[in-house]
Design an enzyme around this catalytic site. Structure first.
Site, PDB file in Angstrom:
ATOM      1  N   ASP A 276       6.162  -1.520  -1.315  1.00 36.18           N
ATOM      2  CA  ASP A 276       7.290  -1.888  -0.463  1.00 36.18           C
ATOM      3  C   ASP A 276       7.741  -3.282  -0.882  1.00 36.18           C
ATOM      4  O   ASP A 276       7.133  -4.293  -0.522  1.00 36.18           O
ATOM      5  CB  ASP A 276       6.856  -1.860   1.000  1.00 36.18           C
ATOM      6  CG  ASP A 276       7.961  -2.313   1.952  1.00 36.18           C
ATOM      7  OD1 ASP A 276       9.049  -2.692   1.473  1.00 36.18           O
ATOM      8  OD2 ASP A 276       7.731  -2.306   3.170  1.00 36.18           O
TER       9      ASP A 276
ATOM     10  N   PHE B 157       4.796  -4.664   7.597  1.00 37.33           N
ATOM     11  CA  PHE B 157       6.081  -4.587   8.284  1.00 37.33           C
ATOM     12  C   PHE B 157       7.050  -3.894   7.345  1.00 37.33           C
ATOM     13  O   PHE B 157       7.422  -4.437   6.307  1.00 37.33           O
ATOM     14  CB  PHE B 157       6.630  -5.957   8.675  1.00 37.33           C
ATOM     15  CG  PHE B 157       7.928  -5.851   9.432  1.00 37.33           C
ATOM     16  CD1 PHE B 157       7.919  -5.590  10.791  1.00 37.33           C
ATOM     17  CD2 PHE B 157       9.145  -5.974   8.788  1.00 37.33           C
ATOM     18  CE1 PHE B 157       9.112  -5.464  11.503  1.00 37.33           C
ATOM     19  CE2 PHE B 157      10.343  -5.852   9.476  1.00 37.33           C
ATOM     20  CZ  PHE B 157      10.323  -5.590  10.838  1.00 37.33           C
TER      21      PHE B 157
ATOM     22  N   LYS C 254      17.554  -5.344   0.932  1.00 38.43           N
ATOM     23  CA  LYS C 254      17.934  -6.738   1.178  1.00 38.43           C
ATOM     24  C   LYS C 254      18.773  -7.317   0.042  1.00 38.43           C
ATOM     25  O   LYS C 254      19.987  -7.188   0.035  1.00 38.43           O
ATOM     26  CB  LYS C 254      16.695  -7.573   1.489  1.00 38.43           C
ATOM     27  CG  LYS C 254      15.972  -7.095   2.758  1.00 38.43           C
ATOM     28  CD  LYS C 254      15.004  -8.090   3.283  1.00 38.43           C
ATOM     29  CE  LYS C 254      14.219  -7.552   4.474  1.00 38.43           C
ATOM     30  NZ  LYS C 254      15.033  -7.239   5.654  1.00 38.43           N
TER      31      LYS C 254
END
Length: 422
Positions: A239, A154, A268
């Site tokens: 990632d 994801f 984030k």
């Protein structure tokens, strides 16, 4: 009573919570299914609803709130910079960007960084860099560069990224998708090597898969990936939008195996829970493929984001939050393990990124999260079977005990409900 009067009377009887939810449902796209709580304030590890009720945040916005809500150091950095200079075009230099990039590269061990906004933008930037590197450096024929990804990945919601997702819902109705991607099983280094061809530019991999259910690969997997990519002249791109910046108990999750990737995506937590801030970082020859005009972002690298990002990184280092995440994560895993409830199939993760897999025959993870909300704990399920526990890194042990005790009460109550004949 007139229609207008009836509407006014109905609105008067509507609670602020119901009103807020109704307005979202009426005017917003239905692309989320939130728990029925309306939040209006946050402080540290706590969130508060319209009625002043307090909830322990065991989600921290998928790691975006790693420092806790409204951390005073970060709020100060935000407000002071906003009062001076918030946004300029990257057509000009600012006094904030250079120091931010220097700190980011120093803490990650990467050569250069390219700032963006969202995690998805960082991954898209990595894709562009890998393809151009493949054509200009590896000499892959134009248009034939292939990027390998891991099943269960994801990386965001853009059409390119969902195109290489293995989750059917993320793809349904959004094609046609960009070619040039192929998937291999996560955690299987031999499958990766078998999939590499002379046209393979890069392998993009999450060190721990978050959305897939906090899936931790076998020990040694990342080291094996590093060796394979080096031997085949393939870029290893990690990632770490969710796992980076202390979340798993190290600065980067790939640090657990002493691996240095060729490219890295962060996001984030980089925005301190206040702004969307992300970056693609890479070694010199990879980043050198970008020349003026190749890539850009109106907001990426703006002075407000740079000031907050630098303050967040300095706070992470000064407060040793990666070490704290390790220690508190060990404690949380141990306390969860003591629950010993038959509804729990598995408890897995690293640091403060933990997944509790629930037996679907007992209850859905959504039901568990709804019950936890009633106990004053907020979390989110993934795929209906896993409850994510990823609190701010500043969480204290008594707050961890609060969450675990709430989980115990929820499992006991659900078991009693299950035992009652229909």
């Amino acid at each position: 009573m007139t229609t207008a009067a009836r509407a006014a009377a109905l609105q008067a009887r509507t609670t602020p919570i119901a009103r807020a939810i109704e307005l979202e449902n009426r005017h917003g796209a239905h692309n989320y299914h939130p728990l029925p709580v309306v939040l209006n304030r946050g402080e540290g590890v706590w969130l508060f609803d319209e009625q002043g009720r307090r909830y322990l945040d065991m989600m921290s916005a998928y790691s975006a709130v790693s420092f806790g809500h409204s951390h005073p150091v970060l709020v100060r950095a935000l407000t002071e910079q906003a009062g001076r200079l918030a946004i300029t075009s990257r057509a000009f230099h600012t006094d904030r960007l250079g120091p931010f990039l220097e700190t980011l590269c120093r803490l990650t061990g990467m050569a250069r960084a390219l700032p963006m906004n969202s995690g998805a933008e960082a991954v898209e930037t990595a894709i562009k860099a890998a393809r151009k590197w493949a054509y200009k450096v590896k000499r892959v024929p134009d248009g034939l560069a292939q990027i390998l990804v891991a099943e269960g990945n994801f990386a965001g919601r853009t059409t390119t990224i969902v195109g290489f997702s293995s989750e059917a819902q993320y793809r349904d109705g959004f094609g046609p998708f960009a070619p040039g991607f192929a998937s291999v099983p996560f955690g299987d280094a031999q499958a990766l090597e078998a999939a590499i061809t002379p046209h393979t530019a890069a392998f993009i991999v999450e060190p721990i898969q978050g959305e897939a259910g906090i899936v931790v690969p076998p020990a040694g997997y990342l080291k094996a990936v590093r060796e394979i990519c080096t031997r085949h002249n393939v870029l290893m791109i990690c990632d770490e939008v969710q796992t980076g910046l202390g979340r798993t108990g190290r600065m980067l999750a790939c640090d657990h195996e002493g691996v240095r990737p060729d490219g890295l995506t962060l996001g984030k937590a980089l925005g301190g829970g206040l702004l969307p801030v992300s970056a693609f970082l890479a070694r010199e020859d990879v980043m050198a493929q970008f020349t003026p005009g190749d890539h850009g972002s109106t907001f990426g690298g703006n002075p407000l984001a740079a000031a907050v990002g630098e303050a967040a990184l300095e706070l992470l280092e000064r407060e040793q939050l990666a070490r704290r995440a390790h220690d508190q994560g060990v404690y949380l895993m141990a306390q969860l393990g003591k629950l010993g409830h038959p509804a729990i199939i598995d408890i897995r993760g690293k640091g403060l990124l933990i997944g509790v897999e629930i037996d679907p025959a007992f209850a859905s993870a959504r039901e568990v999260c709804e019950a936890l909300m009633a106990e004053g704990v907020l979390s989110k399920d993934t795929h209906g079977t896993v409850v994510r526990l990823a609190p701010p890194l500043v969480i204290e042990r008594e707050q961890i005990d609060f969450a675990v005790n709430a989980m115990r009460r929820v499992l006991v109550a659900l078991a009693e409900k299950e035992a009652i004949p229909a």
